[in-house]
Design a protein around this motif. Structure first.
Motif, PDB file in Angstrom:
ATOM      1  N   PRO A 188       0.829  -1.202   0.000  1.00  0.00           N
ATOM      2  CA  PRO A 188       0.000   0.000   0.000  1.00  0.00           C
ATOM      3  C   PRO A 188       0.867   1.256   0.000  1.00  0.00           C
ATOM      4  CG  PRO A 188      -0.917  -1.619   1.490  1.00  0.00           C
ATOM      5  CD  PRO A 188       0.402  -2.165   1.030  1.00  0.00           C
ATOM      6  N   THR A 189       0.489   2.211  -0.832  1.00  0.00           N
ATOM      7  CA  THR A 189       1.314   3.394  -1.092  1.00  0.00           C
ATOM      8  C   THR A 189       0.470   4.647  -0.939  1.00  0.00           C
ATOM      9  OG1 THR A 189       2.655   2.138  -2.688  1.00  0.00           O
ATOM     10  CG2 THR A 189       2.752   4.558  -2.809  1.00  0.00           C
ATOM     11  N   ILE A 190       1.002   5.629  -0.225  1.00  0.00           N
ATOM     12  CA  ILE A 190       0.326   6.920  -0.085  1.00  0.00           C
ATOM     13  C   ILE A 190       1.245   8.008  -0.615  1.00  0.00           C
ATOM     14  CG2 ILE A 190       1.055   7.172   2.344  1.00  0.00           C
ATOM     15  CD1 ILE A 190      -1.671   8.640   2.789  1.00  0.00           C
ATOM     16  N   LEU A 191       0.684   8.881  -1.451  1.00  0.00           N
ATOM     17  CA  LEU A 191       1.455   9.880  -2.187  1.00  0.00           C
ATOM     18  C   LEU A 191       0.933  11.278  -1.902  1.00  0.00           C
ATOM     19  CD1 LEU A 191       1.169   8.035  -5.633  1.00  0.00           C
ATOM     20  CD2 LEU A 191       3.161   7.936  -4.121  1.00  0.00           C
ATOM     21  N   PHE A 192       1.859  12.231  -1.690  1.00  0.00           N
ATOM     22  CA  PHE A 192       1.514  13.637  -1.494  1.00  0.00           C
ATOM     23  C   PHE A 192       2.387  14.492  -2.414  1.00  0.00           C
ATOM     24  CE2 PHE A 192       0.675  11.531   2.566  1.00  0.00           C
ATOM     25  CZ  PHE A 192      -0.628  11.939   2.848  1.00  0.00           C
ATOM     26  N   TYR A 193       1.744  15.415  -3.157  1.00  0.00           N
ATOM     27  CA  TYR A 193       2.488  16.270  -4.087  1.00  0.00           C
ATOM     28  C   TYR A 193       1.918  17.677  -4.101  1.00  0.00           C
ATOM     29  CZ  TYR A 193       4.937  12.161  -5.629  1.00  0.00           C
ATOM     30  OH  TYR A 193       5.738  11.046  -5.641  1.00  0.00           O
ATOM     31  N   GLU A 224      -3.061   2.480  -9.857  1.00  0.00           N
ATOM     32  CA  GLU A 224      -4.461   2.165 -10.150  1.00  0.00           C
ATOM     33  C   GLU A 224      -4.555   1.040 -11.172  1.00  0.00           C
ATOM     34  OE1 GLU A 224      -8.560   2.476  -9.800  1.00  0.00           O
ATOM     35  OE2 GLU A 224      -7.096   3.666  -8.671  1.00  0.00           O
ATOM     36  N   ALA A 225      -3.743   1.111 -12.218  1.00  0.00           N
ATOM     37  CA  ALA A 225      -3.780   0.089 -13.266  1.00  0.00           C
ATOM     38  C   ALA A 225      -3.352  -1.274 -12.741  1.00  0.00           C
ATOM     39  CB  ALA A 225      -2.884   0.514 -14.425  1.00  0.00           C
ATOM     40  N   LEU A 226      -2.437  -1.271 -11.771  1.00  0.00           N
ATOM     41  CA  LEU A 226      -1.948  -2.522 -11.195  1.00  0.00           C
ATOM     42  C   LEU A 226      -2.817  -3.015 -10.036  1.00  0.00           C
ATOM     43  CD1 LEU A 226       1.877  -1.722 -11.163  1.00  0.00           C
ATOM     44  CD2 LEU A 226       0.721  -3.398 -12.634  1.00  0.00           C
ATOM     45  N   ASN A 227      -3.836  -2.234  -9.695  1.00  0.00           N
ATOM     46  CA  ASN A 227      -4.728  -2.586  -8.588  1.00  0.00           C
ATOM     47  C   ASN A 227      -3.977  -2.649  -7.259  1.00  0.00           C
ATOM     48  OD1 ASN A 227      -7.361  -3.081  -7.672  1.00  0.00           O
ATOM     49  ND2 ASN A 227      -7.046  -5.297  -7.681  1.00  0.00           N
ATOM     50  N   HIS A 243      -3.747   2.286  -2.755  1.00  0.00           N
ATOM     51  CA  HIS A 243      -3.018   3.547  -2.719  1.00  0.00           C
ATOM     52  C   HIS A 243      -3.960   4.699  -2.385  1.00  0.00           C
ATOM     53  CE1 HIS A 243      -4.791   3.567  -6.734  1.00  0.00           C
ATOM     54  NE2 HIS A 243      -4.660   4.893  -6.735  1.00  0.00           N
ATOM     55  N   GLU A 244      -3.355   5.791  -1.961  1.00  0.00           N
ATOM     56  CA  GLU A 244      -4.037   7.073  -1.802  1.00  0.00           C
ATOM     57  C   GLU A 244      -3.155   8.142  -2.426  1.00  0.00           C
ATOM     58  OE1 GLU A 244      -5.249   8.086   2.135  1.00  0.00           O
ATOM     59  OE2 GLU A 244      -6.223   6.154   2.512  1.00  0.00           O
TER      60      GLU A 244
END
Length: 288
Positions: free
Chosen positions: A225-230, A250-253, A256-257
């Protein structure tokens, strides 16, 4: 060409402090494990011969073999920065998420004679191996999570996606981390991050190499699980570094957030910082 130094610093509002035992020496040759009922701190634990190969360890009271470790990886353009830059993250977890162990690590900094890859990835591997070898002594699990900022976020993602052979990573957080060095926003511009990593070090920036060091190209459907902030106005990290990574996950299912703050740059304060803190807190509690 003078190399730019990019430091990424966060300020968190912290309420209260946890009282801990402190020891500046490395006691790991001790045949008996530490008392898991008592909180423990140890600073500048050496994991290599270089002066930068050290980390600080914070262990909570009442820990057990189920206690998981959050590893903090600082930014600084791969050539600068220090674990002290992550103290705000450390303080927040230590006081507000008291069930986790914390590692705040330094790694060898790159220069003209020492390229960042694979040197810095190797340093993360050595720290993870060290924790696993000493898990009984410290009374911790071998399960880990990562929080990285800027260059440290890039390293955290890359290690989690491509070098976690034992599937130990349960979550990874990127705060304004580069993800894809084949992005035209890097290769077809004079972006200082691209110049810092490749041009300054004289690396042959073939497509194969760029893909090899890009989390975007190394991620698989088994990623944690990956969470990203930009930030939408970041002068160093193009917005596509976040949105493209989001789309690939998303494509790899992959769970994530993703959060984009349209008017923020390479870091933020105020209500958006509070938003980041709350989202990250919940993500860690959910997946670790």
């Amino acid at each position: 060409m003078k190399r730019p130094k990019y430091l990424f610093v966060y300020l968190f509002t912290i309420i209260g402090f946890l009282s801990c035992n402190s020891d500046d020496s490395n006691n790991n040759n001790d045949p008996e494990a530490l008392n898991p009922l008592v909180a423990y701190e140890e600073f500048n634990i050496s994991y290599g011969n270089d002066s930068d190969q050290v980390f600080d360890l914070y262990l909570p009271a009442n820990r057990s073999s189920n206690t998981k470790t959050v590893i903090l990886v600082h930014g600084g353009g791969w050539t600068a920065g220090d674990k002290a830059d992550m103290n705000a993250f450390k303080d927040y977890i230590k006081t507000q998420m008291t069930g986790y162990a914390i590692v705040n690590m330094n790694y060898r900094l790159a220069d003209e004679n020492n390229p960042p890859y694979p040197m810095q990835i190797n340093d993360i591997t050595t720290v993870v191996d060290y924790l696993e070898a000493n898990e009984n002594y410290y009374s911790i699990s071998d399960d880990i999570g990562f929080i990285g900022t800027s260059a440290g976020a890039h390293l955290s993602l890359l290690w989690s996606y491509a070098f976690d052979g034992d599937s130990q990573v349960e979550m990874v957080c990127s705060v304004v981390g580069p993800t894809n060095f084949t992005d035209p926003a890097y290769t077809e511009s004079n972006n200082p991050v691209f110049e810092e990593l490749f041009n300054t070090f004289g690396i042959d920036a073939t497509t194969e190499f760029l893909e090899d060091v890009s989390p975007y190209h190394r991620v698989t459907s088994s990623a944690p699980p990956t969470i990203l902030f930009y930030g939408g106005q970041d002068p160093l990290i193009p917005t596509t570094q976040g949105t493209d990574m989001r789309d690939k996950l998303e494509a790899l299912n992959v769970t994530h957030e993703f959060t984009l703050y349209p008017n923020e740059g390479h870091g933020w304060i105020g209500l958006n910082l509070l938003d980041t803190t709350l989202k990250l807190h919940n993500f860690i509690e959910t997946y670790m």
